[in-house]
Motif scaffolding. Sequence first.
Motif, PDB file in Angstrom:
ATOM      1  N   MET A   8       0.921  -1.012   0.320  1.00  0.00           N
ATOM      2  CA  MET A   8      -0.151   0.094  -0.391  1.00  0.00           C
ATOM      3  C   MET A   8       1.063   1.162  -0.031  1.00  0.00           C
ATOM      4  N   GLN A   9      -0.030   2.546  -0.639  1.00  0.00           N
ATOM      5  CA  GLN A   9       1.140   3.439  -0.472  1.00  0.00           C
ATOM      6  C   GLN A   9       1.007   4.250   0.734  1.00  0.00           C
ATOM      7  N   PRO A  10       2.348   4.852   1.120  1.00  0.00           N
ATOM      8  CA  PRO A  10       2.474   5.646   2.436  1.00  0.00           C
ATOM      9  C   PRO A  10       1.213   7.154   1.930  1.00  0.00           C
ATOM     10  N   SER A  11       0.723   7.265   0.714  1.00  0.00           N
ATOM     11  CA  SER A  11       0.355   8.653   0.466  1.00  0.00           C
ATOM     12  C   SER A  11      -0.415   9.521   1.320  1.00  0.00           C
ATOM     13  N   SER A  12      -1.454   8.859   2.585  1.00  0.00           N
ATOM     14  CA  SER A  12      -1.572   9.501   3.673  1.00  0.00           C
ATOM     15  C   SER A  12      -1.395   9.426   5.134  1.00  0.00           C
ATOM     16  N   LEU A  15      -4.447   4.678   6.529  1.00  0.00           N
ATOM     17  CA  LEU A  15      -4.740   4.209   5.394  1.00  0.00           C
ATOM     18  C   LEU A  15      -7.358   4.394   5.784  1.00  0.00           C
ATOM     19  N   HIS A  16      -7.715   3.505   4.934  1.00  0.00           N
ATOM     20  CA  HIS A  16      -9.103   4.008   4.512  1.00  0.00           C
ATOM     21  C   HIS A  16      -9.773   2.587   4.858  1.00  0.00           C
ATOM     22  N   LEU A  17     -11.086   2.702   4.693  1.00  0.00           N
ATOM     23  CA  LEU A  17     -11.885   1.026   5.281  1.00  0.00           C
ATOM     24  C   LEU A  17     -11.592   0.147   3.252  1.00  0.00           C
ATOM     25  N   GLY A  18     -11.368   0.449   2.741  1.00  0.00           N
ATOM     26  CA  GLY A  18     -11.245   0.408   1.286  1.00  0.00           C
ATOM     27  C   GLY A  18     -10.024  -0.773   1.441  1.00  0.00           C
ATOM     28  N   ASN A  19      -8.587   0.171   1.785  1.00  0.00           N
ATOM     29  CA  ASN A  19      -7.630  -0.485   1.954  1.00  0.00           C
ATOM     30  C   ASN A  19      -8.188  -2.267   2.965  1.00  0.00           C
ATOM     31  N   TYR A  20      -9.173  -1.517   4.215  1.00  0.00           N
ATOM     32  CA  TYR A  20      -8.845  -2.557   5.144  1.00  0.00           C
ATOM     33  C   TYR A  20      -9.855  -3.896   4.616  1.00  0.00           C
ATOM     34  N   ASP A 111      -7.466   7.665 -15.511  1.00  0.00           N
ATOM     35  CA  ASP A 111      -8.373   8.784 -14.298  1.00  0.00           C
ATOM     36  C   ASP A 111      -7.889   9.524 -13.411  1.00  0.00           C
ATOM     37  N   LYS A 112      -6.522   8.812 -12.784  1.00  0.00           N
ATOM     38  CA  LYS A 112      -5.959  10.413 -11.880  1.00  0.00           C
ATOM     39  C   LYS A 112      -5.369  11.149 -13.197  1.00  0.00           C
ATOM     40  N   SER A 113      -4.341  10.970 -13.890  1.00  0.00           N
ATOM     41  CA  SER A 113      -4.769  12.271 -14.749  1.00  0.00           C
ATOM     42  C   SER A 113      -5.056  12.766 -15.321  1.00  0.00           C
ATOM     43  N   VAL A 146      -4.888  -7.934  -4.326  1.00  0.00           N
ATOM     44  CA  VAL A 146      -5.192  -6.826  -4.830  1.00  0.00           C
ATOM     45  C   VAL A 146      -6.877  -6.883  -4.257  1.00  0.00           C
ATOM     46  N   GLY A 147      -7.372  -5.495  -4.491  1.00  0.00           N
ATOM     47  CA  GLY A 147      -8.734  -4.921  -4.735  1.00  0.00           C
ATOM     48  C   GLY A 147      -8.614  -5.351  -6.042  1.00  0.00           C
ATOM     49  N   ASP A 148     -10.198  -5.059  -6.815  1.00  0.00           N
ATOM     50  CA  ASP A 148      -9.870  -5.354  -7.614  1.00  0.00           C
ATOM     51  C   ASP A 148      -9.853  -3.463  -8.558  1.00  0.00           C
ATOM     52  N   ASP A 149      -9.410  -2.609  -8.602  1.00  0.00           N
ATOM     53  CA  ASP A 149      -8.958  -1.880  -9.167  1.00  0.00           C
ATOM     54  C   ASP A 149      -7.607  -2.013  -9.460  1.00  0.00           C
ATOM     55  N   GLN A 150      -7.002  -3.193  -8.699  1.00  0.00           N
ATOM     56  CA  GLN A 150      -5.736  -3.190  -9.779  1.00  0.00           C
ATOM     57  C   GLN A 150      -5.008  -4.365 -10.493  1.00  0.00           C
ATOM     58  N   ARG A 185     -15.306  -4.172  -3.228  1.00  0.00           N
ATOM     59  CA  ARG A 185     -14.508  -2.907  -3.762  1.00  0.00           C
ATOM     60  C   ARG A 185     -15.468  -2.055  -2.676  1.00  0.00           C
ATOM     61  N   ILE A 186     -15.055  -0.413  -2.040  1.00  0.00           N
ATOM     62  CA  ILE A 186     -15.855   0.418  -1.208  1.00  0.00           C
ATOM     63  C   ILE A 186     -15.710   1.201  -1.962  1.00  0.00           C
ATOM     64  N   TYR A 187     -16.964   2.360  -1.961  1.00  0.00           N
ATOM     65  CA  TYR A 187     -16.647   3.344  -2.366  1.00  0.00           C
ATOM     66  C   TYR A 187     -16.916   4.775  -1.354  1.00  0.00           C
ATOM     67  N   ALA A 194     -17.373   6.492  -7.206  1.00  0.00           N
ATOM     68  CA  ALA A 194     -15.852   6.705  -7.359  1.00  0.00           C
ATOM     69  C   ALA A 194     -15.500   6.002  -5.813  1.00  0.00           C
ATOM     70  N   LYS A 195     -14.071   4.949  -6.045  1.00  0.00           N
ATOM     71  CA  LYS A 195     -13.833   3.959  -5.417  1.00  0.00           C
ATOM     72  C   LYS A 195     -12.802   5.096  -4.325  1.00  0.00           C
ATOM     73  N   MET A 196     -13.340   4.571  -2.907  1.00  0.00           N
ATOM     74  CA  MET A 196     -12.660   5.466  -1.763  1.00  0.00           C
ATOM     75  C   MET A 196     -10.753   5.077  -1.851  1.00  0.00           C
ATOM     76  N   SER A 197     -10.478   6.077  -2.031  1.00  0.00           N
ATOM     77  CA  SER A 197      -9.279   6.215  -2.306  1.00  0.00           C
ATOM     78  C   SER A 197      -8.341   7.343  -1.153  1.00  0.00           C
ATOM     79  N   LYS A 198      -7.237   6.920  -0.856  1.00  0.00           N
ATOM     80  CA  LYS A 198      -6.196   7.991  -0.551  1.00  0.00           C
ATOM     81  C   LYS A 198      -6.239   9.175  -0.960  1.00  0.00           C
ATOM     82  N   SER A 199      -6.272   9.174  -1.671  1.00  0.00           N
ATOM     83  CA  SER A 199      -5.564   9.953  -2.622  1.00  0.00           C
ATOM     84  C   SER A 199      -6.832  11.154  -3.262  1.00  0.00           C
ATOM     85  N   ALA A 200      -7.617  10.484  -4.022  1.00  0.00           N
ATOM     86  CA  ALA A 200      -8.228  11.701  -4.531  1.00  0.00           C
ATOM     87  C   ALA A 200      -9.462  11.588  -4.025  1.00  0.00           C
TER      88      ALA A 200
HETATM   89  P1  ATP Z   1      -3.610   5.664  -3.940  1.00  0.00           P
HETATM   90  O1  ATP Z   1      -5.364   6.811  -4.112  1.00  0.00           O
HETATM   91  O2  ATP Z   1      -3.093   6.573  -2.715  1.00  0.00           O
HETATM   92  O3  ATP Z   1      -3.767   5.729  -5.162  1.00  0.00           O
HETATM   93  P2  ATP Z   1      -5.679   3.862  -2.832  1.00  0.00           P
HETATM   94  O4  ATP Z   1      -6.481   4.543  -1.459  1.00  0.00           O
HETATM   95  O5  ATP Z   1      -6.176   3.704  -4.148  1.00  0.00           O
HETATM   96  O6  ATP Z   1      -4.182   4.955  -2.713  1.00  0.00           O
HETATM   97  P3  ATP Z   1      -3.603   1.934  -2.641  1.00  0.00           P
HETATM   98  O7  ATP Z   1      -1.725   2.683  -1.588  1.00  0.00           O
HETATM   99  O8  ATP Z   1      -2.864   2.154  -4.292  1.00  0.00           O
HETATM  100  O9  ATP Z   1      -4.670   2.587  -1.989  1.00  0.00           O
HETATM  101  O10 ATP Z   1      -3.920   0.329  -2.586  1.00  0.00           O
HETATM  102  C1  ATP Z   1      -3.586  -0.894  -1.559  1.00  0.00           C
HETATM  103  C2  ATP Z   1      -4.593  -2.047  -1.667  1.00  0.00           C
HETATM  104  O11 ATP Z   1      -5.776  -1.274  -0.945  1.00  0.00           O
HETATM  105  C3  ATP Z   1      -4.698  -2.664  -2.787  1.00  0.00           C
HETATM  106  O12 ATP Z   1      -4.659  -3.145  -2.878  1.00  0.00           O
HETATM  107  C4  ATP Z   1      -5.648  -1.687  -3.473  1.00  0.00           C
HETATM  108  O13 ATP Z   1      -6.853  -2.523  -4.363  1.00  0.00           O
HETATM  109  C5  ATP Z   1      -7.226  -1.612  -2.828  1.00  0.00           C
HETATM  110  N1  ATP Z   1      -7.717  -0.377  -2.047  1.00  0.00           N
HETATM  111  C6  ATP Z   1      -7.352   0.712  -2.301  1.00  0.00           C
HETATM  112  N2  ATP Z   1      -8.513   1.370  -2.751  1.00  0.00           N
HETATM  113  C7  ATP Z   1      -9.855   0.497  -2.313  1.00  0.00           C
HETATM  114  C8  ATP Z   1     -11.573   0.314  -2.330  1.00  0.00           C
HETATM  115  N3  ATP Z   1     -11.836   1.322  -2.625  1.00  0.00           N
HETATM  116  N4  ATP Z   1     -12.080  -1.197  -2.354  1.00  0.00           N
HETATM  117  C9  ATP Z   1     -10.797  -1.983  -1.978  1.00  0.00           C
HETATM  118  N5  ATP Z   1     -10.052  -1.846  -1.715  1.00  0.00           N
HETATM  119  C10 ATP Z   1      -8.733  -0.825  -2.317  1.00  0.00           C
END
Ligand code: ATP
Length: 332
Positions: A8-12, A15-20, A111-113, A146-150, A185-187, A194-200
């Motif tokens: 996982m990225q240390p970008s925040s 971590l969030h519920l999607g990461n967990y 998406d990100k760009s 990995v999550g389905d986003d990967q 996959r958590i939104y 939109a997927k839950m995301s640390k950076s967006a």
């Molecule tokens: P960033 O926005 O910096 O990319 P991120 O929230 O997408 O952060 P990552 O560090 O890129 O998190 O991903 C870490 C792990 O969490 C990966 O296995 C990814 O598939 C999973 N993950 C990230 N977001 C979600 C989500 N919303 N739902 C389920 N799994 C997720």
Amino acid sequence: RPVIFSGMQPSSDSLHLGNYLGALVNWVALQDAYDPIYCVVDLHAITVQQDPEALRQNVRRTAAQYLAAGIDLDRSTLFVQSHVPAHAELAWVLGSMTGFGEASRMTQFKDKSAKQGSDATTVGLFTYPVLMAADILLYGTHLVPVGDDQRQHLELTRDLANRFNARYGETMVVPEALIGKESARIYDLQEPTAKMSKSAGSEAGLVKLLDEPSITAKKFRSAVTDTEREIRFDPASKPGISNLLGIYAAVTGKSIDALEREYAGRGYGDLKKELAELVVDTIAPIRARTLELMQDPAELDRLLAIGAEKASDRAERMLRDVYDRVGFVRRG
Ligand code: ATP
Ligand code: MG
């Protein structure tokens, strides 16, 4: 034991519920049957600009959250990506075998760009999937949880492994995705398409493991829903409620059907309130343990150094083999 790699990225700062629910829960469960390598991918994080002091803090926080969630150093290798230079070195070799068009088709980059505009978008973000391929291929990884986003990035990794093997002889293990059965996959709670995301995404829609419980509860109370009243799983027309049901199912292990029955005739408010309590109960111990671990950064660094040592030994072996096969002269 089959090798597993994930990071996982240390970008925040949390971590969030999607990461967990999408990743970390599975990581913990996989420790018994596999040989897992879990990484804090700081090289990936700097593809988006980071504040240096915050980054240093977030690397340790991310590692602490892995440990707090149940990653066990007797069974797993835990390390920081920049501590093992072979990641960047293999990425260069793989990048030199990746088509520009091939890399351009990665939807996460698109998406990100698109959100950032092209001048804020770095070349590092573009080549991110190649570095991810290097992370995985360095360890002869069999499975990648990995999550389905990967998914698409993992497909590229497999293509690169096959290409390397075809060109230079059997070297790489071609990895498979390990996506949980009902892979969560958590939104974003505010923008549930939109997927839950640390950076967006929005701060209010992001459920952080390290938020105070009252903040978590508030975020659920203000989750975006719709103007109907029925609690029904229908992502296309009811993304907000469907996301809440998905989170509920992931946290409790109950099926969506069972939840629809349980909540038949009841209001959105009930669902939000009860779900908030369940989520808080789930993440509170992880938060507490993380804060405790953060009290002793020197000890965390010591544990990470042991992990880096173990990872380096394995990564260096693969990198030597790759360099030989590519035709580099060994340093005399
Ligand atoms: P960033 O926005 O910096 O990319 P991120 O929230 O997408 O952060 P990552 O560090 O890129 O998190 O991903 C870490 C792990 O969490 C990966 O296995 C990814 O598939 C999973 N993950 C990230 N977001 C979600 C989500 N919303 N739902 C389920 N799994 C997720
Ligand atoms: Mg991501």
